[in-house]
Design an enzyme around this catalytic site. Structure first.
Site, short mmCIF file in Angstrom:
data_model
loop_
_atom_site.label_atom_id
_atom_site.label_comp_id
_atom_site.label_asym_id
_atom_site.label_seq_id
_atom_site.Cartn_x
_atom_site.Cartn_y
_atom_site.Cartn_z
N THR A 164 8.27 24.37 24.16
CA THR A 164 9.56 24.90 24.66
C THR A 164 10.33 23.81 25.39
OG1 THR A 164 8.46 27.03 24.90
CG2 THR A 164 10.65 26.82 25.86
N LYS A 176 8.98 41.89 22.71
CA LYS A 176 8.64 41.33 24.02
C LYS A 176 7.80 42.35 24.77
CE LYS A 176 9.48 37.67 26.61
NZ LYS A 176 9.75 36.28 26.16
N LYS A 221 7.61 39.40 17.23
CA LYS A 221 7.08 38.17 17.83
C LYS A 221 7.80 37.93 19.13
CE LYS A 221 4.61 34.47 17.86
NZ LYS A 221 4.13 34.96 19.18
N GLN A 225 15.32 37.88 21.75
CA GLN A 225 14.29 37.31 20.86
C GLN A 225 14.63 37.52 19.38
OE1 GLN A 225 11.36 36.22 22.94
NE2 GLN A 225 11.05 34.85 21.22
N GLY A 274 2.75 33.78 25.31
CA GLY A 274 2.97 33.63 26.75
C GLY A 274 4.43 33.78 27.15
N ASP A 275 4.64 33.93 28.43
CA ASP A 275 5.98 33.90 29.06
C ASP A 275 5.70 33.69 30.54
OD1 ASP A 275 8.99 34.47 28.38
OD2 ASP A 275 8.65 35.56 30.22
N ASN A 328 5.60 26.22 32.79
CA ASN A 328 5.37 25.61 31.48
C ASN A 328 6.64 24.97 30.92
OD1 ASN A 328 5.67 26.39 28.31
ND2 ASN A 328 3.69 25.48 28.79
N SER A 378 5.12 28.70 17.89
CA SER A 378 4.22 29.86 17.73
C SER A 378 4.14 30.26 16.27
CB SER A 378 4.73 31.04 18.55
OG SER A 378 4.37 30.92 19.90
N LYS A 410 17.04 34.69 18.54
CA LYS A 410 16.35 33.41 18.71
C LYS A 410 15.40 33.17 17.54
CE LYS A 410 14.32 32.93 22.70
NZ LYS A 410 13.35 32.80 23.82
P1 NDP Z 1 5.95 30.02 34.15
O1 NDP Z 1 5.33 31.23 34.69
O2 NDP Z 1 5.08 28.93 33.62
O3 NDP Z 1 6.94 29.36 35.21
C1 NDP Z 1 8.01 30.08 35.75
C2 NDP Z 1 8.71 29.24 36.78
O4 NDP Z 1 9.90 29.89 37.18
C3 NDP Z 1 7.89 29.03 38.03
O5 NDP Z 1 8.26 27.81 38.61
C4 NDP Z 1 8.32 30.22 38.89
O6 NDP Z 1 8.13 30.02 40.28
C5 NDP Z 1 9.79 30.31 38.56
N1 NDP Z 1 10.23 31.71 38.68
C6 NDP Z 1 9.76 32.77 37.98
N2 NDP Z 1 10.35 33.90 38.36
C7 NDP Z 1 11.20 33.56 39.34
C8 NDP Z 1 12.12 34.28 40.13
N3 NDP Z 1 12.26 35.60 39.98
N4 NDP Z 1 12.86 33.58 41.01
C9 NDP Z 1 12.71 32.24 41.16
N5 NDP Z 1 11.86 31.50 40.43
C10 NDP Z 1 11.12 32.14 39.53
O7 NDP Z 1 6.95 30.53 32.99
P2 NDP Z 1 7.61 29.71 31.81
O8 NDP Z 1 7.87 28.31 32.21
O9 NDP Z 1 6.82 29.98 30.59
O10 NDP Z 1 9.00 30.49 31.63
C11 NDP Z 1 10.20 30.09 32.29
C12 NDP Z 1 11.39 30.67 31.55
O11 NDP Z 1 11.41 30.20 30.21
C13 NDP Z 1 11.42 32.20 31.45
O12 NDP Z 1 12.76 32.63 31.45
C14 NDP Z 1 10.83 32.46 30.06
O13 NDP Z 1 11.23 33.71 29.55
C15 NDP Z 1 11.44 31.31 29.30
N6 NDP Z 1 10.79 30.90 28.05
C16 NDP Z 1 9.47 30.59 28.02
C17 NDP Z 1 8.89 30.16 26.84
C18 NDP Z 1 7.47 29.72 26.77
O14 NDP Z 1 7.05 29.28 25.69
N7 NDP Z 1 6.69 29.78 27.82
C19 NDP Z 1 9.67 30.09 25.60
C20 NDP Z 1 11.06 30.37 25.77
C21 NDP Z 1 11.59 30.77 26.96
P3 NDP Z 1 6.88 30.72 41.01
O15 NDP Z 1 5.68 30.00 40.50
O16 NDP Z 1 7.13 30.54 42.44
O17 NDP Z 1 6.92 32.16 40.57
O1 2IT Z 2 10.88 33.66 25.25
C1 2IT Z 2 10.17 33.16 24.38
O2 2IT Z 2 10.65 32.75 23.30
C2 2IT Z 2 8.72 33.04 24.62
N1 2IT Z 2 8.27 33.39 25.70
C3 2IT Z 2 7.82 32.53 23.55
C4 2IT Z 2 7.48 33.60 22.56
C5 2IT Z 2 6.44 33.24 21.53
O3 2IT Z 2 6.11 34.15 20.76
O4 2IT Z 2 5.98 32.09 21.47
#
Ligand code: NDP
Ligand code: 2IT
Length: 444
Positions: A209, A126, A90, A111, A165-166, A240, A376, A114
């Site tokens: 998240t 992943k 997952k 992961q 998603g990620d 997100n 999830s 976590k």
């Molecule tokens: P999104 O794609 O929705 O948003 C990512 C954000 O981070 C955007 O503002 C983006 O800016 C910025 N960003 C991405 N890459 C870079 C980079 N290399 N340098 C600077 N800014 C960057 O992703 P999420 O919000 O889903 O994910 C954010 C973090 O949270 C990640 O580390 C992800 O692994 C983690 N995460 C996500 C979960 C989820 O449920 N979605 C769960 C747990 C962890 P820009 O738009 O300009 O690229």
């Molecule tokens: O980093 C993370 O935990 C996620 N992007 C969410 C993974 C999931 O299966 O919901």
């Protein structure tokens, strides 16, 4: 040489071009020393750590797709099925030009622990691609997602591997991926999470998240006799995780002064306007330079800088290694009391150590951002029983899970004589269940 040091050395030697994977392995194994030392003979005999750091399977595949002008492109797709000791693989799918095998492996490794911390039956995995969704039309996104799934579907299943998603993968991408999976297999099953509400998604998964990050932060502060209400925070990112972290922070009485994207950052002295942020990022898919049109009092800066603002709480919610030692120094100088990671591994090892040494409460991502994957797993449960729970039911379960994670990481840290070191606590608490399952299942 100790068993832990041997394994770290061999991971670096065997995977020389994967620095993020080395970093994640080092952080986890260093903090597992007390557990490993106490069980060294048994773990060595069963090659437990060797098995832990070697993915069960890693897939790498060609993803050809055609753009709106008729030009063909090729991206690389990945899925690392890291550890299935406690449940089906997952973990999310990241779509970003920086994606490579080492990044997917670091994320998959994190992961494992976590997912274990959530208390739910999910293993670690992943995936993703170096495809860049920015500036692509919906048709192009669909073409990519269909091609990606045309290879990956063979390895997925509701009891086998369940992506989500990620970075770069949101509701739109999950929809296209799901449609193609269904078309190829003829199966309507909970093979992806983060689905739309009309086809099996869970209420509160979008928010989970970010909301979970704040539930955990609130509880961590409470354990230390601090009330979260009235505090100020700096958030990085505007995707997100960041959006719903800001929303919940405000509901808890926290004033969030910043957010950022990969081009620059915003300082809003009146507190970030979440409705404006949602419109810019979720509806228009635009850049943060637009924010000023909604909030004339705000300031937009090019480049990095979120951590230079004086705040009580630091909430990195963008990407890995975005909070460096210099940032940690600045946060400490400005009187920051807590940092909780919404992103995966956003704080470098040196910055983490500096914050901890200077009394800043530090919640590592594998605990602090576990609310997304936990929800999830709740989506998987609803799909299995073919029922949908209300927002309030899911949110209440999420809160319970985050409070539990907070206590488990605090208790584990204390049990091993590292009180308040939540990095050690989260790693040990996550590791214990996985190890127990691995030992019980034999050498596989
Ligand atoms: P999104 O794609 O929705 O948003 C990512 C954000 O981070 C955007 O503002 C983006 O800016 C910025 N960003 C991405 N890459 C870079 C980079 N290399 N340098 C600077 N800014 C960057 O992703 P999420 O919000 O889903 O994910 C954010 C973090 O949270 C990640 O580390 C992800 O692994 C983690 N995460 C996500 C979960 C989820 O449920 N979605 C769960 C747990 C962890 P820009 O738009 O300009 O690229
Ligand atoms: O980093 C993370 O935990 C996620 N992007 C969410 C993974 C999931 O299966 O919901």
């Amino acid at each position: 040489m100790s068993y832990v040091d041997e394994i770290i050395e061999s991971v670096v030697a065997k995977n020389p071009s994967e620095p993020e994977f080395h970093q994640a392995v080092k952080e986890v194994l260093e903090s597992l020393r007390p557990v490993v030392d106490a069980n060294e003979e048994k773990f060595r005999k069963e090659a437990l750590l060797e098995r832990l750091v070697e993915p069960e399977r890693q897939l790498k595949f060609r993803v050809p797709w055609v753009d709106d002008k008729g030009q063909a492109h090729v991206n690389t797709g990945y899925r690392v099925q890291f550890n299935s000791a406690i449940g089906p693989y997952k973990g999310g799918l990241r779509l970003h030009p920086s994606v490579n095998l080492g990044i997917i492996k670091f994320l998959g490794f994190e992961q494992i622990f976590k997912n274990s911390l959530t208390g739910l039956p999910i293993g670690g995995g992943k995936g993703g691609s170096d495809f860049d969704p920015k500036g692509k039309s919906d048709r192009e996104i669909m073409a990519f997602c269909q091609s990606f799934m045309t290879e990956l579907y063979k390895y997925l299943g509701e009891n086998t591997d369940v992506p989500a998603g990620d970075i770069g993968t949101g509701a739109r991408e999950i929809g296209y991926l799901y449609g193609q999976y269904k078309r190829l297999t003829g199966r309507y099953e909970g093979v992806l999470t983060g689905k739309g509400l009309s086809y099996g998604g869970s209420l509160a998964r979008t928010e989970a998240t970010g909301y979970g990050l704040l539930y955990l932060t609130q509880e961590m502060l409470k354990l230390n006799g601090i009330d979260i209400a009235g505090k100020t925070a700096a958030v990085s990112g505007s995707g997100n995780v960041a959006i719903y972290a800001i929303e919940k922070a405000q509901q808890l009485g926290v004033k969030v002064l910043t957010c950022s994207d990969s081009n620059g950052w915003v300082y809003d002295p009146d507190g970030i306007d979440v409705a404006a942020l949602k419109e810019i990022k979720e509806v228009k898919r635009a850049r943060l330079t637009e924010y000023k049109n909604y909030r004339p009092n705000s300031v937009y800066h090019e480049g990095r800088g979120v951590w230079s603002v004086k705040v009580d709480l630091g909430l990195p919610c963008a990407t890995q290694n975005e909070l460096h030692l210099e940032d940690a120094k600045q946060l400490v100088e400005n009187g920051c009391i807590a940092v909780a990671e919404g992103a995966n591994m956003p704080t470098t090892l040196e910055a983490t150590e500096y914050l901890q040494q200077h009394g800043v409460l530090f919640a590592p991502g594998k605990a602090a951002n576990a609310g997304g994957v936990a929800t999830s797993a709740l989506e998987m449960s609803q799909n299995s029983e073919r029922l949908s729970w209300t927002f309030e039911e899911v949110d209440a379960k999420l809160q319970g899970i985050m409070v539990n994670i907070c206590h488990n990481m605090a208790d584990a840290a204390e049990r091993y004589g590292f009180a308040k070191n939540y990095v050690v606590g989260a790693n040990i608490a996550g590791f214990e269940k996985v190890v127990d399952a691995m030992l019980a299942q034999g050498i596989v």
